[in-house]
Design a protein around this motif. Structure first.
Motif, PDB file in Angstrom:
ATOM      1  N   SER A 155       0.635  -1.336  -0.027  1.00 52.60           N
ATOM      2  CA  SER A 155      -0.222  -0.024   0.474  1.00 52.60           C
ATOM      3  C   SER A 155       0.676   1.537   0.257  1.00 52.60           C
ATOM      4  O   SER A 155       0.034   2.524  -0.458  1.00 52.60           O
ATOM      5  CB  SER A 155      -1.284   0.054   1.461  1.00 52.60           C
ATOM      6  N   ASN A 156       2.523   1.076   0.263  1.00 54.65           N
ATOM      7  CA  ASN A 156       2.603   2.232   0.437  1.00 54.65           C
ATOM      8  C   ASN A 156       5.007   1.736   0.685  1.00 54.65           C
ATOM      9  O   ASN A 156       4.220   0.612   1.485  1.00 54.65           O
ATOM     10  CB  ASN A 156       2.390   3.044   2.282  1.00 54.65           C
ATOM     11  N   VAL A 157       5.446   2.539   0.329  1.00 53.76           N
ATOM     12  CA  VAL A 157       6.652   2.670   0.822  1.00 53.76           C
ATOM     13  C   VAL A 157       7.157   3.880   1.397  1.00 53.76           C
ATOM     14  O   VAL A 157       6.739   5.091   1.106  1.00 53.76           O
ATOM     15  CB  VAL A 157       7.241   2.562  -0.235  1.00 53.76           C
ATOM     16  N   ASP A 158       7.121   4.350   2.618  1.00 53.11           N
ATOM     17  CA  ASP A 158       8.414   4.866   3.801  1.00 53.11           C
ATOM     18  C   ASP A 158       9.515   4.708   3.525  1.00 53.11           C
ATOM     19  O   ASP A 158      10.516   4.071   4.094  1.00 53.11           O
ATOM     20  CB  ASP A 158       7.395   5.363   4.981  1.00 53.11           C
ATOM     21  N   ILE A 159      10.169   6.202   3.444  1.00 53.96           N
ATOM     22  CA  ILE A 159      11.839   6.363   3.521  1.00 53.96           C
ATOM     23  C   ILE A 159      12.343   6.902   3.938  1.00 53.96           C
ATOM     24  O   ILE A 159      11.174   8.566   3.392  1.00 53.96           O
ATOM     25  CB  ILE A 159      12.770   6.292   1.501  1.00 53.96           C
ATOM     26  N   VAL A 160      13.067   7.298   5.170  1.00 58.17           N
ATOM     27  CA  VAL A 160      14.022   8.642   5.590  1.00 58.17           C
ATOM     28  C   VAL A 160      15.036   8.349   5.876  1.00 58.17           C
ATOM     29  O   VAL A 160      15.354   7.389   6.668  1.00 58.17           O
ATOM     30  CB  VAL A 160      12.622   8.359   7.033  1.00 58.17           C
ATOM     31  N   LEU A 161      16.163   9.217   5.192  1.00 60.81           N
ATOM     32  CA  LEU A 161      16.736   9.111   4.650  1.00 60.81           C
ATOM     33  C   LEU A 161      17.414  10.471   6.758  1.00 60.81           C
ATOM     34  O   LEU A 161      17.086  11.425   5.821  1.00 60.81           O
ATOM     35  CB  LEU A 161      17.779   9.623   3.703  1.00 60.81           C
ATOM     36  N   ARG A 162      18.056   9.461   6.999  1.00 59.18           N
ATOM     37  CA  ARG A 162      18.390  10.276   8.561  1.00 59.18           C
ATOM     38  C   ARG A 162      20.037  10.751   8.198  1.00 59.18           C
ATOM     39  O   ARG A 162      20.684  10.261   8.570  1.00 59.18           O
ATOM     40  CB  ARG A 162      17.871   9.123   9.811  1.00 59.18           C
ATOM     41  N   LEU A 163      20.140  11.999   8.717  1.00 60.20           N
ATOM     42  CA  LEU A 163      21.489  13.080   8.712  1.00 60.20           C
ATOM     43  C   LEU A 163      22.250  13.386   9.656  1.00 60.20           C
ATOM     44  O   LEU A 163      21.200  13.125  11.210  1.00 60.20           O
ATOM     45  CB  LEU A 163      21.197  13.589   7.545  1.00 60.20           C
ATOM     46  N   HIS A 164      22.815  14.230  10.238  1.00 64.36           N
ATOM     47  CA  HIS A 164      23.606  14.221  10.650  1.00 64.36           C
ATOM     48  C   HIS A 164      24.458  15.719  10.541  1.00 64.36           C
ATOM     49  O   HIS A 164      24.907  15.041   9.190  1.00 64.36           O
ATOM     50  CB  HIS A 164      24.403  13.581  11.758  1.00 64.36           C
ATOM     51  N   GLN A 165      24.600  16.368  11.413  1.00 64.45           N
ATOM     52  CA  GLN A 165      25.770  17.284  10.670  1.00 64.45           C
ATOM     53  C   GLN A 165      27.316  16.896  10.869  1.00 64.45           C
ATOM     54  O   GLN A 165      27.340  16.333  11.818  1.00 64.45           O
ATOM     55  CB  GLN A 165      24.910  19.012  11.385  1.00 64.45           C
ATOM     56  N   VAL A 166      28.192  17.802   9.752  1.00 63.95           N
ATOM     57  CA  VAL A 166      29.285  17.375  10.071  1.00 63.95           C
ATOM     58  C   VAL A 166      30.002  18.646  10.184  1.00 63.95           C
ATOM     59  O   VAL A 166      29.372  19.780   9.203  1.00 63.95           O
ATOM     60  CB  VAL A 166      29.980  16.643   9.167  1.00 63.95           C
TER      61      VAL A 166
END
Length: 148
Positions: free
Chosen positions: A134-145
């Motif tokens: 029914s759905n695909v959720d993608i969350v790419l998590r980032l950190h500041q450098v």
């Protein structure tokens, strides 16, 4: 998914498009729901219930915290907004109903859209019997450098 276009300023009045949008999604357009929707859809945004409550209050509306939470849940159930689970304690509501994914900056708390065309999903494993995707959720998590 439903696409959303809201145009203000027609002769029917500024709320008429919001009221029509709610009716199209089988939502009874009570005064408080209209006020919440007016605020929520005033711009494309990723917003928590608490942030939306602040925005609604800043516009001069008096709506309870529970009403904002319940209304956001109803809007999500009816397909007006997409809930994005950041973690167990953080849920954001996305007014962009077009297919897309997200970058989430864990340092700043900012959630940013990624065009669905920018990510290729090559293989999806076999689905369990009697189910459909029914759905695909993608969350790419980032950190500041630090860049020195």
């Amino acid at each position: 998914m439903h696409t959303m276009t809201i145009q203000q300023g027609r002769s029917k009045g500024p709320n008429s498009n919001i009221i029509e949008l709610l009716k199209q999604h089988d939502i009874l357009p009570t005064a408080q729901r209209v006020q919440i929707a007016e605020t929520l859809f005033s711009k494309m945004q990723h917003v928590s219930a608490e942030q939306l409550l602040e925005q609604v209050t800043a516009r001069g509306y008096s709506i309870s915290r529970a009403t904002v939470y319940n209304t956001l849940s109803l809007f999500a159930d009816k397909g007006l907004v997409n809930p994005v689970v950041i973690d167990a304690d953080r849920l954001l509501y996305d007014t962009n109903n077009k297919p897309h994914f997200h970058f989430y900056n864990e340092d700043t708390g900012e959630l940013m859209d990624i065009d669905a065309e920018a990510i290729e999903i090559e293989c999806i494993p076999g689905l369990p019997e009697n189910t459909v995707l029914s759905n695909v959720d993608i969350v790419l998590r980032l950190h500041q450098v630090d860049v020195h």
